[in-house]
Scaffold this motif. Sequence first.
Motif, PDB file in Angstrom:
ATOM      1  N   GLU A  61       6.568  60.564  23.485  1.00 44.02           N
ATOM      2  CA  GLU A  61       5.065  61.104  23.630  1.00 44.02           C
ATOM      3  C   GLU A  61       5.159  62.363  24.481  1.00 44.02           C
ATOM      4  O   GLU A  61       4.704  62.294  25.735  1.00 44.02           O
ATOM      5  CB  GLU A  61       4.299  59.883  24.016  1.00 44.02           C
ATOM      6  CG  GLU A  61       4.360  58.758  23.326  1.00 44.02           C
ATOM      7  CD  GLU A  61       3.459  57.545  23.746  1.00 44.02           C
ATOM      8  OE1 GLU A  61       3.322  56.289  22.842  1.00 44.02           O
ATOM      9  OE2 GLU A  61       3.490  57.325  25.052  1.00 44.02           O
ATOM     10  N   ARG A  62       5.549  63.436  23.969  1.00 43.35           N
ATOM     11  CA  ARG A  62       5.617  64.792  24.901  1.00 43.35           C
ATOM     12  C   ARG A  62       4.174  65.225  24.853  1.00 43.35           C
ATOM     13  O   ARG A  62       3.461  64.935  24.359  1.00 43.35           O
ATOM     14  CB  ARG A  62       6.596  65.532  23.881  1.00 43.35           C
ATOM     15  CG  ARG A  62       8.089  64.884  23.760  1.00 43.35           C
ATOM     16  CD  ARG A  62       8.964  65.792  22.867  1.00 43.35           C
ATOM     17  NE  ARG A  62       9.222  66.922  23.475  1.00 43.35           N
ATOM     18  CZ  ARG A  62      10.169  67.765  23.030  1.00 43.35           C
ATOM     19  NH1 ARG A  62      11.134  67.191  22.040  1.00 43.35           N
ATOM     20  NH2 ARG A  62      10.542  68.968  23.380  1.00 43.35           N
ATOM     21  N   GLN A  63       4.290  66.036  26.056  1.00 42.92           N
ATOM     22  CA  GLN A  63       3.063  66.659  26.522  1.00 42.92           C
ATOM     23  C   GLN A  63       3.032  68.319  26.215  1.00 42.92           C
ATOM     24  O   GLN A  63       3.940  69.195  26.434  1.00 42.92           O
ATOM     25  CB  GLN A  63       2.914  66.728  28.182  1.00 42.92           C
ATOM     26  CG  GLN A  63       3.262  65.376  28.689  1.00 42.92           C
ATOM     27  CD  GLN A  63       2.441  64.281  27.941  1.00 42.92           C
ATOM     28  OE1 GLN A  63       1.210  64.460  28.159  1.00 42.92           O
ATOM     29  NE2 GLN A  63       2.939  63.264  27.444  1.00 42.92           N
ATOM     30  N   VAL A  64       1.915  68.764  25.635  1.00 42.86           N
ATOM     31  CA  VAL A  64       1.418  69.960  25.184  1.00 42.86           C
ATOM     32  C   VAL A  64       0.628  70.463  26.551  1.00 42.86           C
ATOM     33  O   VAL A  64      -0.636  69.840  26.387  1.00 42.86           O
ATOM     34  CB  VAL A  64       0.685  70.258  24.074  1.00 42.86           C
ATOM     35  CG1 VAL A  64       0.539  71.704  23.930  1.00 42.86           C
ATOM     36  CG2 VAL A  64       1.792  69.618  22.826  1.00 42.86           C
ATOM     37  N   GLN A  65       1.159  71.166  27.344  1.00 41.08           N
ATOM     38  CA  GLN A  65       0.134  71.600  28.602  1.00 41.08           C
ATOM     39  C   GLN A  65      -0.417  72.987  28.390  1.00 41.08           C
ATOM     40  O   GLN A  65      -0.016  74.015  27.723  1.00 41.08           O
ATOM     41  CB  GLN A  65       1.014  71.861  29.585  1.00 41.08           C
ATOM     42  CG  GLN A  65       0.232  72.137  30.864  1.00 41.08           C
ATOM     43  CD  GLN A  65       1.183  72.362  32.265  1.00 41.08           C
ATOM     44  OE1 GLN A  65       1.681  71.279  32.667  1.00 41.08           O
ATOM     45  NE2 GLN A  65       1.901  73.402  32.750  1.00 41.08           N
ATOM     46  N   LEU A  66      -1.987  72.892  28.599  1.00 45.75           N
ATOM     47  CA  LEU A  66      -2.730  73.905  28.527  1.00 45.75           C
ATOM     48  C   LEU A  66      -3.309  74.400  29.827  1.00 45.75           C
ATOM     49  O   LEU A  66      -3.895  73.754  30.442  1.00 45.75           O
ATOM     50  CB  LEU A  66      -3.893  73.730  27.569  1.00 45.75           C
ATOM     51  CG  LEU A  66      -4.056  72.990  26.415  1.00 45.75           C
ATOM     52  CD1 LEU A  66      -5.316  72.613  25.596  1.00 45.75           C
ATOM     53  CD2 LEU A  66      -3.006  73.516  25.351  1.00 45.75           C
ATOM     54  N   ARG A  67      -2.662  75.511  30.235  1.00 46.32           N
ATOM     55  CA  ARG A  67      -3.040  76.129  31.709  1.00 46.32           C
ATOM     56  C   ARG A  67      -3.620  77.549  31.622  1.00 46.32           C
ATOM     57  O   ARG A  67      -2.974  78.327  31.165  1.00 46.32           O
ATOM     58  CB  ARG A  67      -1.618  76.087  32.664  1.00 46.32           C
ATOM     59  CG  ARG A  67      -1.998  76.382  33.996  1.00 46.32           C
ATOM     60  CD  ARG A  67      -0.882  76.808  34.619  1.00 46.32           C
ATOM     61  NE  ARG A  67      -0.232  75.670  34.930  1.00 46.32           N
ATOM     62  CZ  ARG A  67      -0.129  74.877  36.302  1.00 46.32           C
ATOM     63  NH1 ARG A  67      -1.199  75.131  36.957  1.00 46.32           N
ATOM     64  NH2 ARG A  67       0.774  74.052  36.468  1.00 46.32           N
ATOM     65  N   GLY A  68      -4.849  77.465  32.575  1.00 46.05           N
ATOM     66  CA  GLY A  68      -5.236  78.867  32.499  1.00 46.05           C
ATOM     67  C   GLY A  68      -6.817  78.875  32.441  1.00 46.05           C
ATOM     68  O   GLY A  68      -7.307  77.845  32.076  1.00 46.05           O
ATOM     69  N   ILE A 126       2.653  70.602  18.069  1.00 47.12           N
ATOM     70  CA  ILE A 126       1.267  71.320  18.489  1.00 47.12           C
ATOM     71  C   ILE A 126       1.604  72.283  19.450  1.00 47.12           C
ATOM     72  O   ILE A 126       0.658  73.021  19.658  1.00 47.12           O
ATOM     73  CB  ILE A 126       0.419  69.752  19.149  1.00 47.12           C
ATOM     74  CG1 ILE A 126       0.155  68.862  17.965  1.00 47.12           C
ATOM     75  CG2 ILE A 126      -0.858  70.520  19.505  1.00 47.12           C
ATOM     76  CD1 ILE A 126      -0.467  69.432  16.775  1.00 47.12           C
ATOM     77  N   TRP A 127       2.757  72.499  19.966  1.00 46.38           N
ATOM     78  CA  TRP A 127       2.988  73.631  20.723  1.00 46.38           C
ATOM     79  C   TRP A 127       2.983  74.798  19.705  1.00 46.38           C
ATOM     80  O   TRP A 127       2.193  75.959  20.171  1.00 46.38           O
ATOM     81  CB  TRP A 127       4.374  73.753  21.408  1.00 46.38           C
ATOM     82  CG  TRP A 127       4.571  72.697  22.405  1.00 46.38           C
ATOM     83  CD1 TRP A 127       4.332  72.436  23.611  1.00 46.38           C
ATOM     84  CD2 TRP A 127       5.265  71.419  22.179  1.00 46.38           C
ATOM     85  NE1 TRP A 127       4.531  71.494  24.114  1.00 46.38           N
ATOM     86  CE2 TRP A 127       5.078  70.711  23.347  1.00 46.38           C
ATOM     87  CE3 TRP A 127       5.869  70.915  20.928  1.00 46.38           C
ATOM     88  CZ2 TRP A 127       5.805  69.465  23.614  1.00 46.38           C
ATOM     89  CZ3 TRP A 127       6.382  69.611  21.158  1.00 46.38           C
ATOM     90  CH2 TRP A 127       6.248  68.842  22.373  1.00 46.38           C
TER      91      TRP A 127
END
Length: 367
Positions: A61-68, A126-127
């Motif tokens: 269950e990998r993480q797609v990180q959104l930062r900014g 989803i990346w």
Amino acid sequence: MFGITPSARLRPSPYFEATLKEGVCAFTTYNHMLMPTSYGHPLEEYWRLINGVSQWDVAVERQVQLRGPDAGKLAQILAPRDLSKCNVGQGKYVPLCNHQGVLINDPILLKLADDLYWLSIADSNIWFWARAIAAERGLRVEVSEPDVSPMAIQGPKAVDVVAHVCGEWIRDLKYFWFRETQIQGIPVVVARSGWSKQGGYEIYLRDGTKGTQLWNIFREAGAPWGIGPGNPNWSERVESGLISFGGDTDDQTNPFEVRMGKYIDLHVPDDTIGIQALRRIHAEGPRRHSLGVILDEGEPVVPGFLWNPLFKDGEKVGHLTNTVFSIRVQKNLGFALISRACAVGDRVEALVNGKMERGVLTELPFL
Ligand code: THG
């Protein structure tokens, strides 16, 4: 039956060594990783989840990180669910759709800060999607994968084990809420969540070099409660009616067809991807729905390659997606993704592992 050849395309889980030591004997692939699916004692593993506490390697269950500064904006563009009232420290289950309103993933979204989100994804990339959308919309956001690997502690006794390790505060954590903390100096996020209906927690490890150490901390702390290894359990999740993206959905499936309508907010902004299509599908009514199937024959079905046509009165009405022997119901149970012309009580048939099986449609969840 057959083995798996490791390769550079398959990423090892930080818990891989620990699960080998536990006696893992089967894996499936998910997000280009291996997920344990058996430790060789199916009944023991099942009842441990239902009555006790079970420890799972779910690093897949990998993480797609959104930062900014535009992270929240991107999250709302990706997810047709109202995130305007989502708090820092809160998680939400968010079906993601393409422009046609077709489901492309169903992650848990975690809001870590106003400018920092994780999408804890199911089995699809989803990346690619998030980066493309961010670029096309000119958003100030970086899409990446952080060093984060979830481990689940599930079952009715999970709460006692996790309280013993993390502190009493975890008892008051609301479903899908989380907190950033440390366990013996190991950075983690502790969330109340997990892919079972038996309750529990997910420990998101934030240092991939500490997998064995974190595994052993819970293994030792959980000993008085009889903790042992397990995995997202096929039998339990079918009994509980949990839908697996990609397993119970195809490239035409919209959220209304698979009982996810309650997670769709039709009033989200017009620039949310898929919302126009979802409004139209909602107004017209979806063509298919999902129901359970109880097979007549009692001989236990083992998981196989499914997605076989489902027939009613000799006419194809949809598909049987997953079927498994239910340990509590003591019958073979499956999921049907079928025409809305079919209803509870209808007799149907489908090929299951090479044999034509008959059954009856029923409501979900089974239990
Ligand atoms: N945990 C984490 N990441 C994940 C999953 C998980 N990523 C992949 C996959 N599982 C995502 N899909 C789901 C599907 C259902 C649930 C969680 C993740 C779930 N559903 C509850 C239900 O259906 O009853 C509650 C949903 C609600 O009411 O909001 O828990 O398991 N980290």
